[in-house]
Scaffold this motif. Structure first.
Motif, short mmCIF file in Angstrom:
data_model
loop_
_atom_site.label_atom_id
_atom_site.label_comp_id
_atom_site.label_asym_id
_atom_site.label_seq_id
_atom_site.Cartn_x
_atom_site.Cartn_y
_atom_site.Cartn_z
N ILE B 5 0.91 -1.29 0.02
CA ILE B 5 -0.19 0.06 0.01
C ILE B 5 0.99 1.36 -0.15
O ILE B 5 0.52 2.18 -0.40
N TYR B 8 1.56 2.85 -3.38
CA TYR B 8 0.25 3.52 -3.96
C TYR B 8 0.42 4.77 -3.40
O TYR B 8 0.00 5.87 -3.87
N LEU B 9 0.25 4.99 -1.90
CA LEU B 9 0.18 6.10 -1.20
C LEU B 9 1.36 6.95 -1.72
O LEU B 9 1.14 8.41 -1.82
N ILE B 45 -6.65 7.87 -6.20
CA ILE B 45 -5.69 6.66 -5.96
C ILE B 45 -5.63 6.18 -4.75
O ILE B 45 -5.92 5.21 -4.42
N ASN B 46 -5.83 7.24 -3.67
CA ASN B 46 -5.81 6.85 -2.19
C ASN B 46 -7.00 6.02 -2.13
O ASN B 46 -7.12 5.01 -1.09
N ALA B 49 -6.89 2.66 -3.39
CA ALA B 49 -5.70 1.89 -2.71
C ALA B 49 -6.37 1.41 -1.22
O ALA B 49 -5.88 0.26 -0.89
N LYS B 52 -8.88 -1.64 -1.45
CA LYS B 52 -8.14 -2.68 -1.63
C LYS B 52 -7.35 -3.44 -0.98
O LYS B 52 -7.75 -4.51 -0.35
N TYR B 53 -6.39 -2.54 -0.18
CA TYR B 53 -5.59 -3.00 0.98
C TYR B 53 -5.57 -2.45 2.30
O TYR B 53 -4.96 -2.80 3.11
#
Lengths: 640, 103
Positions: B5, B8-9, B45-46, B49, B52-53
């Motif tokens: 994660i 992504y972050l 995106i956050n 993300a 999902k995670y």
């Protein structure tokens, strides 16, 4: 027969009414203001005559009326009026002189732009002075005492466009304030110690021995300090000669006959306080004696006709103080008697001088001369005034001066007696120096002098008559006035202490005093009349002595360098401190605030992007601060 | 291979910072708008993300990012309309000159 005395409170009220009328309608009245002033004062004078006449009756008792004015706890402050021998006499003198001066001013002030204002001030002054003399308690005396001071200030500064007059008015006010402060402290102390402002209660406290001797001495001296300021005694005499910048009728009324005599009146009115303390009496006697000789020696050389008269006033007031100070019934009577005769002949001399000034438009005696033929009435009345003040038989001054000398002689105060006789010699000399310079010889100035109008010579003639006859009410052979004055309450207290005094000089003393005066006149005649002795012989032989007298012993200069200049510097320094330190602090705070404001103002530039940047910056600061302070991420609960 | 994660972050952070920088510094109003879109997308995106995670994986994040895109499209339409109106009035798209809030 007390009916008339109950209405004595109306006497001061009429001039007050005149004041109000002239204030309200001065513009419309114009020179009619004189009529208003004269009319109301004439009514007062009539009432005063009736009151005085009633006091002269057998068995007239003192009349006192008072109402509660203020109540503070247990203390009640009263307001009222009192009629006793001394008050009645003062009422008569003040109303009479005020009336004559107002009649005279109608001619003297004719054509003046601020004519109604002049009469306003005169009416206010007459009210204040009358209020002062009928006041039964010290608080009321103090109120009116200050009021006459204000009127004096206003009238001295009447020609306010002249810088000298402005300075003189300020000086008169400030110098007398120094004395007033002493009086105020004295009154406060007496109130503290006796719990009352009432004169009669204070006298009772003294008689009962409630006060320690040092308290009495202190209070008496402090009250005398007030009298020193008001009566122009040394060392606070400097304002009185300068006060001659005022119009001449004002000099006659305020600075010769009435207000400056208020100091003498105050001492006489609180006389039981003074006779309870030998030290206080000695202070009064020696200051009076010193002032008498000191001012007389200055008067010998002055060139301004009004200044000579002013120093003569200071000197004569010193004489009265001297008489009061040597104590005893005789001194009390003599001082008060001289106060009365002096009021008449000094007012006469001032009004005469005013008449001369009116005619020749100068005050310098060396620019006058030869007025005897041009102004016969003025000259004749002035001569009578001079003879009276010089103490020539049978004029008023002879009897009163002789009473003073007798009182001093009886008290065995030979040092003071010597001073008094010397002062009498000086007085005779400078008065006749003035007379010969003004009226005899050739005209020295370029002026077309003519006799003053009847409205001015009338008062002169009345005062001249009084200057001749007023003395006869208290001759050694029939002391009517003295017996009468001592028959009141205060008189009784005095006689209890000292016993009745004869108060008249032995024959040899009378002759000696007369001889000294005649000698003075003769010398003046030789120097300034016949000019057998050149008048500049003494100045040339002893220039320092002449300068010492002409420059008034440098007292003004002394005060200037010792008091005025250091105070000026102190004021300058304090001003600098105020300007740069106090003001500096204030403007520093203002500048900081303004700077912060400007900074914020610049931030408000209308650019959304810079606002956004600031928000971001603030947010970052917040995050940093929270991160640093949060122990284990406590604040926002992060990481718990 | 699984991507953590954090990656992504990090991408989202970089994208957000680039967008923020552009929004605060660029003169051209259109570029500013584009920069704002970048920031919005960083947020998207956050959201995806985390959905999902994150601790509680669910479909909510996806739905939210779809909503955000829709709203962003509408917003851009409105913003462009305003920009055109401004350009007609002032004949400029320079943000520095748009300070009528102050004047």
């Amino acid at each position: 027969m007390d009916t008339l005395m109950q209405y004595a409170w109306l006497i001061p009220l009429f001039p007050l009414l005149a004041f109000i009328v002239i204030v309200s309608f001065g513009r419309q009245l114009k020179e009619g203001a004189a009529a208003v002033g004269i009319l109301f004062t004439a009514v007062s004078f009539g009432l005063a005559v009736l009151t005085f006449w009633q006091r002269f009756q057998e068995g007239a008792t003192d009349y006192k009326f008072s109402i509660d004015w203020l109540k503070v706890g247990d203390i009640v402050i009263t307001m009222g009026f009192e009629i006793n021998q001394l008050n009645a006499l003062m009422l008569l003198i003040v109303t009479l002189v005020s009336l004559l001066v107002q009649i005279y001013s109608k001619g003297y002030m004719h054509g003046d732009e601020r004519f109604p204002v002049f009469y306003q001030y005169l009416a206010l002054f007459t009210f204040s002075m009358l209020g002062l003399v009928i006041a039964p308690n010290l608080l009321q005396i103090y109120i009116f005492w200050e009021l006459v001071g204000v009127c004096s200030f206003l009238l001295v500064g009447y020609y306010y466009f002249k810088p000298e007059a402005k300075a003189a008015a300020k000086k008169a006010f400030i110098v007398t304030r120094i004395g007033d402060l002493g009086l105020f402290i004295g009154i406060c102390l007496l109130f503290w110690w006796t719990g009352s402002f009432e004169l009669s209660q204070i006298f009772d406290s003294i008689a009962l021995g409630k006060l320690e001797p040092w308290m009495i001495t202190l209070a008496a001296i402090l009250i005398f300090v007030g009298a020193i300021g008001k009566s122009g005694q040394f060392p606070l005499h400097t304002w009185l000669p300068d006060a001659m910048e005022g119009p001449t009728p004002v000099s006659a009324l305020i600075h010769a006959a009435t207000m400056v005599a208020a100091g003498v009146y105050l001492v006489a009115a609180t006389y039981p306080l003074f006779i309870a303390s030998d030290a206080a009496l000695n202070v009064v006697a020696y200051i009076g004696g010193f002032t008498a000789i000191f001012a007389a020696s200055i008067g010998l050389t002055q060139k301004d006709i009004k200044r000579v008269l002013a120093y003569s006033t200071v000197s004569q007031l010193g004489y009265m103080m001297l008489a009061l100070g040597v104590a005893g019934a005789a001194g009390y009577v003599a001082g008060t008697f001289h106060l009365m005769t002096h009021a008449f002949f000094k007012a006469l001399l001032f009004l005469g001088a005013g008449s001369v000034i009116h005619a020749v438009h100068t005050q310098n005696v060396f620019e006058m001369g030869g007025l005897w033929k041009k102004m016969p009435i003025t000259a004749l009345t002035f001569l009578i005034g001079c003879l009276a003040i010089a103490g020539i038989f049978p004029f008023a001054g002879f009897w009163s001066k002789e009473a003073i000398l007798g009182a001093v002689y009886e008290a065995h105060r030979y040092d003071l007696l010597f001073i008094a006789i010397l002062a009498a010699f000086f007085t005779a000399f400078y008065m006749f120096r003035l007379f010969f310079l003004t009226f005899a010889g050739e005209a020295r100035g370029k002026h077309e002098a003519h006799e003053s109008p009847g409205v001015m010579t009338g008062p002169l003639l009345i005062l001249a008559l009084l200057a001749i006859v007023a003395g006869f009410i208290n001759t050694p052979y029939a002391p009517v006035f003295g017996d009468w004055l001592l028959s009141g309450e205060v008189g009784t207290i005095i006689e209890d202490v000292f016993g009745a005094g004869e108060g008249h000089a032995a024959a040899w003393l009378q002759i000696a005093a007369l001889g000294v005066s005649i000698l003075g006149i003769l010398l003046a005649w030789l120097m300034y009349g016949k000019r057998a002795i050149p008048s500049d012989a003494i100045p040339e032989a002893m220039p320092w002595l002449y300068q010492l007298s002409y420059r008034k012993y440098f007292v003004d200069e002394f005060y200037h360098y010792v008091v005025v200049v250091p105070l000026g510097w102190l004021g300058y320094l304090l001003n600098l401190f105020d300007k740069y330190i106090v003001d500096g602090l204030v403007s520093l705070i203002a500048k900081i605030t303004r700077g912060i404001g400007a900074l914020h103002g610049r931030a408000q530039n209308g650019q959304v992007q810079s606002y956004g940047a600031m928000v971001l910056f603030g947010l970052l600061l917040l995050i940093v601060a929270i991160t640093l302070t949060a122990q284990g991420g406590g604040v926002l609960g992060i990481g718990q | 291979m699984s991507v953590s994660i954090t990656s992504y972050l990090l991408v989202a952070l970089i994208l957000f910072c680039v967008g923020l920088y552009g929004a605060l510094t660029k003169r051209n109003a259109v570029v500013v708008l584009i920069s704002i879109e970048l920031m919005l997308n960083a947020v998207n995106i956050n959201l995806v993300a985390f959905s999902k995670y994150g601790l509680y994986p669910a479909v909510t994040g996806h739905i939210f990012s779809l909503f955000t895109m829709t709203v962003a499209a509408a917003e851009v339409a409105v913003a462009l309309a305003i920009l055109i109106a401004l350009y007609r009035n002032k004949e400029t798209v320079n943000v520095d000159e748009m300070d009528s809030m102050k004047r």
